[in-house]
Design a protein around this motif. Structure first.
Motif, PDB file in Angstrom:
ATOM      1  N   UNK A   1     116.592  78.117  55.243  1.00 36.53           N
ATOM      2  CA  UNK A   1     116.417  76.870  54.543  1.00 36.53           C
ATOM      3  C   UNK A   1     115.232  77.037  53.592  1.00 36.53           C
ATOM      4  N   UNK A   2     115.379  76.517  52.390  1.00 39.61           N
ATOM      5  CA  UNK A   2     114.273  76.506  51.437  1.00 39.61           C
ATOM      6  C   UNK A   2     113.390  75.319  51.783  1.00 39.61           C
ATOM      7  N   UNK A   3     112.121  75.581  51.997  1.00 43.55           N
ATOM      8  CA  UNK A   3     111.182  74.542  52.447  1.00 43.55           C
ATOM      9  C   UNK A   3     110.046  74.431  51.453  1.00 43.55           C
ATOM     10  N   UNK A   4     109.620  73.207  51.182  1.00 46.38           N
ATOM     11  CA  UNK A   4     108.466  73.023  50.311  1.00 46.38           C
ATOM     12  C   UNK A   4     107.690  71.792  50.749  1.00 46.38           C
ATOM     13  N   UNK A   5     106.394  71.854  50.495  1.00 50.69           N
ATOM     14  CA  UNK A   5     105.492  70.754  50.815  1.00 50.69           C
ATOM     15  C   UNK A   5     104.182  71.005  50.090  1.00 50.69           C
ATOM     16  N   UNK A   6     103.377  69.979  50.000  1.00 51.72           N
ATOM     17  CA  UNK A   6     102.027  70.150  49.478  1.00 51.72           C
ATOM     18  C   UNK A   6     101.126  70.442  50.679  1.00 51.72           C
ATOM     19  N   UNK A   7     100.604  71.643  50.734  1.00 53.15           N
ATOM     20  CA  UNK A   7      99.791  72.076  51.866  1.00 53.15           C
ATOM     21  C   UNK A   7      98.369  72.338  51.390  1.00 53.15           C
ATOM     22  N   UNK A   8      97.438  71.581  51.930  1.00 49.54           N
ATOM     23  CA  UNK A   8      96.024  71.738  51.578  1.00 49.54           C
ATOM     24  C   UNK A   8      95.808  71.722  50.071  1.00 49.54           C
ATOM     25  N   UNK A   9      96.533  70.824  49.402  1.00 54.08           N
ATOM     26  CA  UNK A   9      96.331  70.622  47.977  1.00 54.08           C
ATOM     27  C   UNK A   9      97.121  71.528  47.051  1.00 54.08           C
ATOM     28  N   UNK A  10      97.981  72.374  47.597  1.00 55.91           N
ATOM     29  CA  UNK A  10      98.783  73.233  46.715  1.00 55.91           C
ATOM     30  C   UNK A  10     100.247  73.191  47.142  1.00 55.91           C
ATOM     31  N   UNK A  11     101.123  73.301  46.171  1.00 51.86           N
ATOM     32  CA  UNK A  11     102.550  73.296  46.458  1.00 51.86           C
ATOM     33  C   UNK A  11     102.940  74.624  47.085  1.00 51.86           C
ATOM     34  N   UNK A  12     103.639  74.541  48.204  1.00 53.21           N
ATOM     35  CA  UNK A  12     104.105  75.733  48.904  1.00 53.21           C
ATOM     36  C   UNK A  12     105.621  75.665  48.978  1.00 53.21           C
ATOM     37  N   UNK A  13     106.264  76.754  48.611  1.00 55.31           N
ATOM     38  CA  UNK A  13     107.716  76.879  48.743  1.00 55.31           C
ATOM     39  C   UNK A  13     108.005  78.188  49.433  1.00 55.31           C
ATOM     40  N   UNK A  14     108.857  78.142  50.445  1.00 53.42           N
ATOM     41  CA  UNK A  14     109.190  79.356  51.183  1.00 53.42           C
ATOM     42  C   UNK A  14     110.519  79.173  51.908  1.00 53.42           C
ATOM     43  N   UNK A  15     111.051  80.272  52.370  1.00 55.90           N
ATOM     44  CA  UNK A  15     112.266  80.236  53.173  1.00 55.90           C
ATOM     45  C   UNK A  15     111.887  80.295  54.642  1.00 55.90           C
ATOM     46  N   UNK A  16     112.449  79.373  55.422  1.00 53.97           N
ATOM     47  CA  UNK A  16     112.209  79.348  56.859  1.00 53.97           C
ATOM     48  C   UNK A  16     113.543  79.102  57.567  1.00 53.97           C
ATOM     49  N   UNK A  17     113.659  79.540  58.815  1.00 54.80           N
ATOM     50  CA  UNK A  17     114.875  79.229  59.559  1.00 54.80           C
ATOM     51  C   UNK A  17     115.028  77.710  59.699  1.00 54.80           C
ATOM     52  N   UNK A  33      96.791  80.623  57.932  1.00 54.79           N
ATOM     53  CA  UNK A  33      96.299  81.011  59.262  1.00 54.79           C
ATOM     54  C   UNK A  33      95.354  79.979  59.866  1.00 54.79           C
ATOM     55  N   UNK A  34      95.111  78.864  59.186  1.00 63.84           N
ATOM     56  CA  UNK A  34      94.274  77.808  59.749  1.00 63.84           C
ATOM     57  C   UNK A  34      94.990  77.094  60.886  1.00 63.84           C
ATOM     58  N   UNK A  35      96.311  77.207  60.939  1.00 63.51           N
ATOM     59  CA  UNK A  35      97.089  76.600  62.009  1.00 63.51           C
ATOM     60  C   UNK A  35      97.253  77.641  63.117  1.00 63.51           C
ATOM     61  N   UNK A  36      96.723  77.342  64.279  1.00 61.86           N
ATOM     62  CA  UNK A  36      96.801  78.270  65.416  1.00 61.86           C
ATOM     63  C   UNK A  36      97.939  77.843  66.333  1.00 61.86           C
ATOM     64  N   UNK A  37      98.550  78.780  66.992  1.00 59.26           N
ATOM     65  CA  UNK A  37      99.583  78.477  67.977  1.00 59.26           C
ATOM     66  C   UNK A  37      99.169  79.113  69.290  1.00 59.26           C
ATOM     67  N   UNK A  38      99.015  78.291  70.298  1.00 60.44           N
ATOM     68  CA  UNK A  38      98.599  78.791  71.607  1.00 60.44           C
ATOM     69  C   UNK A  38      99.657  78.498  72.665  1.00 60.44           C
ATOM     70  N   UNK A  68     108.608  68.211  51.798  1.00 57.90           N
ATOM     71  CA  UNK A  68     108.182  67.345  50.712  1.00 57.90           C
ATOM     72  C   UNK A  68     106.965  66.481  51.009  1.00 57.90           C
ATOM     73  N   UNK A  69     106.398  66.621  52.183  1.00 51.54           N
ATOM     74  CA  UNK A  69     105.253  65.800  52.581  1.00 51.54           C
ATOM     75  C   UNK A  69     103.929  66.422  52.149  1.00 51.54           C
ATOM     76  N   UNK A  70     102.870  65.653  52.250  1.00 53.31           N
ATOM     77  CA  UNK A  70     101.517  66.145  52.054  1.00 53.31           C
ATOM     78  C   UNK A  70     100.997  66.544  53.429  1.00 53.31           C
ATOM     79  N   UNK A  71     100.621  67.811  53.548  1.00 55.14           N
ATOM     80  CA  UNK A  71     100.173  68.363  54.823  1.00 55.14           C
ATOM     81  C   UNK A  71      98.743  68.844  54.671  1.00 55.14           C
ATOM     82  N   UNK A  72      97.923  68.506  55.659  1.00 49.96           N
ATOM     83  CA  UNK A  72      96.553  68.996  55.681  1.00 49.96           C
ATOM     84  C   UNK A  72      96.332  69.771  56.968  1.00 49.96           C
ATOM     85  N   UNK A  73      95.811  70.966  56.810  1.00 48.54           N
ATOM     86  CA  UNK A  73      95.433  71.773  57.965  1.00 48.54           C
ATOM     87  C   UNK A  73      93.908  71.827  57.997  1.00 48.54           C
ATOM     88  N   UNK A  74      93.359  72.540  58.937  1.00 49.88           N
ATOM     89  CA  UNK A  74      91.909  72.677  59.031  1.00 49.88           C
ATOM     90  C   UNK A  74      91.317  73.264  57.750  1.00 49.88           C
TER      91      UNK A  74
END
Length: 152
Positions: A1-17, A33-38, A68-74
């Motif tokens: 799936x083609x995915x896009x969103x505004x992440x930390x102030x910049x438009x990001x587009x990528x392919x994800x399952x 890498x600011x998003x950690x998965x534990x 298409x959302x605005x996303x903020x990470x650390x």
């Protein structure tokens, strides 16, 4: 799936399952890498991020819901008052939980008191394995006070 969103102030587009979590989309496709998965179960809070201003656990939040959302990470708050206060209070040891803590404090509404009791209750879903919480709580209280005072 083609995915896009505004992440930390910049438009990001990528392919994800199609079944990718937000954390997978951010870490893999967006190389954030600011998003950690534990835990991978939405329990520890390390993957916390804001989607349209609401805190979510990225490891269980479907990426397609954040399309298409605005996303903020650390990364959005890395040099801000909360991150600085956590460091100053000795609330950072290994640093793995720190991004989730920073995001969680930024997500607190004005009805959460900037006190030790208020912070402990509000951040109960953010786990740390190495600090003993004293420094984290003190830093979060100071950071929330600074944030509310408008400190940059």
């Amino acid at each position: 799936m083609r995915w896009s969103a505004e992440v930390d102030g910049r438009l990001v587009e990528c392919d994800v399952p199609g079944n990718a979590s937000l954390a997978e989309a951010l870490r893999g496709g967006a190389e954030n890498t600011a998003v950690k998965v534990a835990c991978g179960e939405g329990i520890c809070g390390a993957c916390s991020c804001l989607v349209a201003g609401e805190r979510v656990h990225g490891c269980i939040y479907p990426a397609f819901r954040a399309y298409g959302q605005v996303i903020q990470t650390a990364a959005s708050f890395a040099d801000g008052p909360v991150a600085r206060a956590l460091v100053e209070a000795g609330g950072v040891q290994c640093g793995f939980c720190t991004p989730g803590m920073v995001v969680a404090v930024h997500s607190l509404s004005t009805d959460v008191p900037a006190t030790e009791a208020g912070i402990r209750h509000a951040l109960a879903g953010n786990l740390c394995r190495c600090t003993g919480y004293a420094g984290l709580v003190a830093g979060a209280v100071a950071g929330l006070q600074r944030l509310r005072a408008g400190e940059p």
